[in-house]
Write a protein that holds these residues in place. Structure first.
Motif, PDB file in Angstrom:
ATOM      1  N   TYR A 168      -1.531  -7.654 -12.964  1.00  0.00           N
ATOM      2  CA  TYR A 168      -2.153  -6.679 -12.069  1.00  0.00           C
ATOM      3  C   TYR A 168      -1.678  -5.264 -12.406  1.00  0.00           C
ATOM      4  O   TYR A 168      -0.488  -5.022 -12.620  1.00  0.00           O
ATOM      5  N   ARG A 169      -2.609  -4.324 -12.437  1.00  0.00           N
ATOM      6  CA  ARG A 169      -2.295  -2.925 -12.738  1.00  0.00           C
ATOM      7  C   ARG A 169      -2.205  -2.118 -11.449  1.00  0.00           C
ATOM      8  O   ARG A 169      -3.199  -1.982 -10.730  1.00  0.00           O
ATOM      9  N   PRO A 170      -1.063  -1.564 -11.133  1.00  0.00           N
ATOM     10  CA  PRO A 170      -0.910  -0.777  -9.895  1.00  0.00           C
ATOM     11  C   PRO A 170      -1.855   0.418  -9.876  1.00  0.00           C
ATOM     12  O   PRO A 170      -2.199   0.980 -10.925  1.00  0.00           O
ATOM     13  N   ASN A 171      -2.276   0.805  -8.673  1.00  0.00           N
ATOM     14  CA  ASN A 171      -3.123   1.982  -8.504  1.00  0.00           C
ATOM     15  C   ASN A 171      -2.754   2.678  -7.205  1.00  0.00           C
ATOM     16  O   ASN A 171      -1.815   2.276  -6.516  1.00  0.00           O
ATOM     17  N   ASP A 172      -3.500   3.726  -6.874  1.00  0.00           N
ATOM     18  CA  ASP A 172      -3.163   4.521  -5.693  1.00  0.00           C
ATOM     19  C   ASP A 172      -3.344   3.747  -4.391  1.00  0.00           C
ATOM     20  O   ASP A 172      -2.730   4.091  -3.372  1.00  0.00           O
ATOM     21  N   GLU A 173      -4.199   2.732  -4.407  1.00  0.00           N
ATOM     22  CA  GLU A 173      -4.444   1.974  -3.182  1.00  0.00           C
ATOM     23  C   GLU A 173      -3.460   0.822  -3.030  1.00  0.00           C
ATOM     24  O   GLU A 173      -2.877   0.622  -1.964  1.00  0.00           O
TER      25      GLU A 173
ATOM     26  N   ASP B 200      -0.159  -0.767  -5.064  1.00  0.00           N
ATOM     27  CA  ASP B 200       0.738  -0.558  -6.209  1.00  0.00           C
ATOM     28  C   ASP B 200       1.640  -1.760  -6.500  1.00  0.00           C
ATOM     29  O   ASP B 200       2.439  -1.735  -7.436  1.00  0.00           O
TER      30      ASP B 200
ATOM     31  N   GLU C 224     -10.666  -7.502  -5.444  1.00  0.00           N
ATOM     32  CA  GLU C 224     -10.469  -6.106  -5.823  1.00  0.00           C
ATOM     33  C   GLU C 224      -9.001  -5.683  -5.734  1.00  0.00           C
ATOM     34  O   GLU C 224      -8.524  -4.909  -6.570  1.00  0.00           O
ATOM     35  N   GLU C 225      -8.298  -6.193  -4.742  1.00  0.00           N
ATOM     36  CA  GLU C 225      -6.924  -5.730  -4.520  1.00  0.00           C
ATOM     37  C   GLU C 225      -5.871  -6.520  -5.285  1.00  0.00           C
ATOM     38  O   GLU C 225      -4.753  -6.035  -5.475  1.00  0.00           O
TER      39      GLU C 225
ATOM     40  N   ARG D 237       0.854  -1.195   0.000  1.00  0.00           N
ATOM     41  CA  ARG D 237       0.000   0.000   0.000  1.00  0.00           C
ATOM     42  C   ARG D 237       0.885   1.239   0.000  1.00  0.00           C
ATOM     43  O   ARG D 237       1.586   1.499   0.994  1.00  0.00           O
TER      44      ARG D 237
END
Length: 305
Positions: free
Chosen positions: A113-118, A120, A71-72, A42
């Motif tokens: 998996y695509r990293p995101n703000d929640e 990464d 989701e994660e 995170r």
């Protein structure tokens, strides 16, 4: 969960203590063959932990745990034995995280998996390396508990039918007695709970109230209903119930057995477990047994409310 944190408020010029509910969350310690565990990073906290998250309003913790992993990480899992909950302070409140062990259903590849703000980063990490990579002590304690029950198991679920019309108000054969509106709602709310354990086999009493309890899940999951007269009130015998139970224990699928309160003692005897009669299953409540090689290695209870 009931609250244990107190917050100061003022009444008539004096401070009073008001109970504040815990923040509720759920997560899964997911294993795969090769002694690897699934971890997430995170960026907000710069920590490595297990996939987890807060419950949505009205959501059951089992359903939340499976949803959060998907989701994660993009991985679909089924729940295994439960683990001790974590509880720690967050700002001015307490947070409780309910954890289970879990196994992947389908593809366990996380390279896309695509990293995101929640989240990464998502990674399968060897168990020995995971101990050092986890940031928090409470996560290392959870991993230690999970390693003790990490071996693959499956769920055999004993389910009492949902709330039904009373015998005194029903006209006609008792086997045809139907669910109340409240029972129909319970049957719908059972769907994500049964899905969390990847139930693919449904065995039920042929009585209408039992069939109505499991039919919503059967329709969503695309599973046939296996109706067994020995699970009904009218035809239940210790030998008949025992035969059904032995079949489920020796199988290889996540399964649910739906029956009636008077039949449950026969089920418990066949399973070889002790259940206090004073704490019997409520309507729509389920007893989840985690089975490995025909042996029960963990038990938990859940109600869809």
């Amino acid at each position: 969960m009931t609250v244990t944190v107190a917050s100061a408020c003022w009444a008539r010029g004096r401070p009073t203590l008001v109970a504040v509910p815990d923040i509720l969350a759920a997560g899964v310690v997911v294993f795969r063959p090769g002694r690897e565990v699934l971890l997430v990073h995170r960026p907000k906290y710069d920590d490595w932990s297990f996939p987890k998250g807060k419950l949505d309003p009205g959501e059951h913790s089992t359903a939340a745990a499976v949803r959060e992993v998907a989701e994660e990480t993009g991985v679909h899992v089924r729940l295994g034995p439960p683990l001790p909950a974590q509880r720690y302070p967050v700002a001015r409140r307490m947070k409780t995280v309910h954890y289970w062990t879990g196994r992947v259903v389908g593809d366990d590849d996380v390279t896309a998996y695509r990293p995101n703000d929640e989240i990464d980063a998502v990674a399968w990490v060897p168990l020995e390396e995971a101990v050092g990579r986890l940031t928090h002590d409470h996560d290392r304690e959870t991993l230690a508990a999970a390693r003790r029950v990490r071996r693959k198991s499956r769920a055999v679920i004993v389910l009492r039918h949902a709330q039904a019309r009373s015998r005194s108000a029903w006209r006609g054969p008792d086997a045809g007695r139907t669910l109340l509106k409240a029972g129909e709602l319970e049957s719908q709310r059972l769907v994500p709970l049964l899905a969390a354990y990847d139930v693919t086999r449904i065995v039920s009493s042929p009585s209408t109230r039992c069939v109505q309890t499991v039919r919503p899940y059967a329709e969503v999951a695309g599973c046939p209903l296996d109706l067994r007269p020995p699970l009904s009130e009218e035809h239940a015998t210790p030998a008949g119930v025992g035969e059904v139970v032995d079949e489920l224990l020796s199988g290889d699928a996540g399964s649910v057995l739906c029956t009636h309160r008077p039949v449950l003692p026969h089920v418990y005897d066949a399973l070889g477990i002790d259940v206090d009669p004073g704490t019997g299953l409520e309507p729509a409540e389920m007893l989840v047994l985690h089975v490995r090689k025909g042996r029960v290695i963990g038990v938990e209870r859940h109600h869809p409310r």
